[in-house]
Design an enzyme around this catalytic site. Structure first.
Site, PDB file in Angstrom:
ATOM      1  N   TYR A   1      27.135  97.961  66.099  1.00 12.01           N
ATOM      2  CA  TYR A   1      28.625  98.388  66.299  1.00 12.01           C
ATOM      3  C   TYR A   1      29.517  97.538  65.529  1.00 12.01           C
ATOM      4  CZ  TYR A   1      27.143 101.429  70.131  1.00 12.01           C
ATOM      5  OH  TYR A   1      26.722 102.426  71.106  1.00 12.01           O
TER       6      TYR A   1
ATOM      7  N   HIS B   1      25.006 108.261  72.421  1.00 10.38           N
ATOM      8  CA  HIS B   1      25.465 107.913  71.278  1.00 10.38           C
ATOM      9  C   HIS B   1      24.825 108.804  70.363  1.00 10.38           C
ATOM     10  CE1 HIS B   1      26.646 106.052  67.334  1.00 10.38           C
ATOM     11  NE2 HIS B   1      25.210 106.037  67.027  1.00 10.38           N
TER      12      HIS B   1
ATOM     13  N   GLU C   1      21.368 104.013  60.985  1.00 10.83           N
ATOM     14  CA  GLU C   1      20.795 103.392  62.340  1.00 10.83           C
ATOM     15  C   GLU C   1      19.481 103.651  62.863  1.00 10.83           C
ATOM     16  OE1 GLU C   1      25.473 104.922  63.917  1.00 10.83           O
ATOM     17  OE2 GLU C   1      23.768 106.232  64.360  1.00 10.83           O
TER      18      GLU C   1
ATOM     19  N   ASN D   1      29.955 106.835  78.685  1.00 14.23           N
ATOM     20  CA  ASN D   1      29.709 108.380  78.103  1.00 14.23           C
ATOM     21  C   ASN D   1      28.271 108.706  77.782  1.00 14.23           C
ATOM     22  OD1 ASN D   1      29.524 107.247  75.791  1.00 14.23           O
ATOM     23  ND2 ASN D   1      31.380 108.165  74.790  1.00 14.23           N
TER      24      ASN D   1
ATOM     25  N   THR E   1      33.788 112.598  72.973  1.00 13.02           N
ATOM     26  CA  THR E   1      33.800 111.184  73.555  1.00 13.02           C
ATOM     27  C   THR E   1      34.077 110.958  75.093  1.00 13.02           C
ATOM     28  OG1 THR E   1      33.921 110.478  71.458  1.00 13.02           O
ATOM     29  CG2 THR E   1      34.071 108.849  72.751  1.00 13.02           C
TER      30      THR E   1
ATOM     31  N   LYS F   1      22.559 105.605  76.616  1.00 16.68           N
ATOM     32  CA  LYS F   1      23.353 104.388  77.148  1.00 16.68           C
ATOM     33  C   LYS F   1      23.051 103.848  78.295  1.00 16.68           C
ATOM     34  CE  LYS F   1      26.987 105.209  74.018  1.00 16.68           C
ATOM     35  NZ  LYS F   1      28.761 105.237  73.985  1.00 16.68           N
TER      36      LYS F   1
END
Length: 139
Positions: A50, A116, A127, A113, A92, A10
């Site tokens: 998302y 993913h 995905e 975090n 998470t 991320k």
């Protein structure tokens, strides 16, 4: 059983130049990176990715965060790759993540975090298909 799973490094991690360190943890855990691409996710891509969270209060913030800087999308391969990568990522919330997991090592907080990972084989396939064609995956 050899499987593929999907991973995103991320923006909070790419901004801090952690891609190599995260990849090392992934590979040390016995997973192979069989496709990888650095992209700047568009708002449309983030919203689609998302969409499952669109009615949740954090959806707008999540989309904004995921489009704030480049991400690294990946296909990982290994024995029970989905479950294995979820173990490697950790909880998470990094405060609850086990020592040595990606989120314990690198996450800033529950929202930032660092990574993913797909939560099921079915979602992994969906995905992966959003960012890679079968020809991109070199196993």
């Amino acid at each position: 059983m050899t499987q593929h799973t999907f991973s995103i490094i991320k923006p909070d991690a790419t901004k801090r130049n952690l891609t190599g360190k995260i990849n090392a943890v992934i590979e040390d855990a016995g997973l192979r990176i069989v496709a990888q691409r650095r992209i700047h996710m568009t708002e449309a891509q983030a919203k689609r990715f998302y969409e499952v969270h669109k009615d949740r209060p954090f959806y707008g913030e999540l989309v904004e965060s995921m489009t704030s800087a480049p991400v690294v999308v990946q296909v990982l391969e290994g024995d029970n790759a989905v479950a294995r990568y979820r173990e490697v990522m950790g909880a998470t919330n990094p405060e609850q993540a086990a020592e040595g997991t990606l989120r314990k090592l690198f996450a800033l907080n529950v929202g930032e975090n660092s990574v993913h990972g797909s939560d099921s084989l079915e979602n992994a396939a969906l995905e992966i298909a959003q960012f890679f064609s079968p020809a991109d995956i070199v196993g």
